[in-house]
Design an enzyme around this catalytic site. Sequence first.
Site, PDB file in Angstrom:
ATOM      1  N   ASP A  66       0.825  -1.208   0.000  1.00 39.57           N
ATOM      2  CA  ASP A  66       0.000   0.000   0.000  1.00 39.57           C
ATOM      3  C   ASP A  66       0.859   1.259   0.000  1.00 39.57           C
ATOM      4  OD1 ASP A  66      -2.309  -1.619   0.259  1.00 39.57           O
ATOM      5  OD2 ASP A  66      -1.995  -1.732   2.422  1.00 39.57           O
ATOM      6  N   TYR A  74       6.454 -10.346   6.606  1.00 39.03           N
ATOM      7  CA  TYR A  74       6.323  -8.912   6.803  1.00 39.03           C
ATOM      8  C   TYR A  74       6.784  -8.564   8.212  1.00 39.03           C
ATOM      9  CZ  TYR A  74       3.412  -7.986   2.644  1.00 39.03           C
ATOM     10  OH  TYR A  74       2.947  -7.836   1.367  1.00 39.03           O
TER      11      TYR A  74
END
Length: 244
Positions: free
Chosen positions: A51, A110
Amino acid sequence: MRIFGVVSYNGRNYQGWQIQPDAPSIQEEIEKQLSKFFNREVSIYGAGRTDAGVHAVGQTFHFDIDEEHVDLDRLLYSLNKMLPKDIKINDLEQVEDDLHARFSAKRKHYSYSIILDDKSVFFYDTTYVCPFKIDVKMLKETLTYFIGIHNFKNFTSKEEDEANFIREIYSIDVHFVDNIITIDFIGNGFMRYMIRLIVGTALEVAKGKLKQSKVKELLNDNSPREIVSYKAPAEGLMLVEVEY
């Protein structure tokens, strides 16, 4: 000929990985420079979309070219000279034609970083500067609820999902050193805003503003869809590695 690449980037100045109309993206910058190098349009395919404002040290991508041989060392050097200073190609290698950056991925790693401070001049780009008092033990405990196979329909903004929002998180490890919290997520895939919504929700519990029982309720397969509104800031999230 299929080429696989690994790229690092600071996402602060970009609207995410994927090409956006009238907004800078990582994909657009790499495609632009590849097209200059080969003197024709070249498209790349990433392992996933990050994002706006999210970073990576191990994002992967692939692209196809007609040439039978390319000096990859020269290509790597040229691309890094041409790309902006906040994007770096770490590696390029030739792979089999059926290896796909997205569909062949097995696991993704992540990391989310938080510094417990009201202001920190050196960490704003890549760390969430959190001015609130939180219970780190409660944060760790709450995050364990998300490990395993769950329906994460309440922890993503996706309207529909081919797997019915089912994902597996293999591990969530929390490290707390010198006022910095690092949360490592490893799973088979993460949906839009999923990690940021998980972290944001766990932080609400750690701040004493949300009950752990509510988290369990939101992970219940039979509960009506109720997308959480607690989204951790983008700057703390980083794609570390994609495994194949």
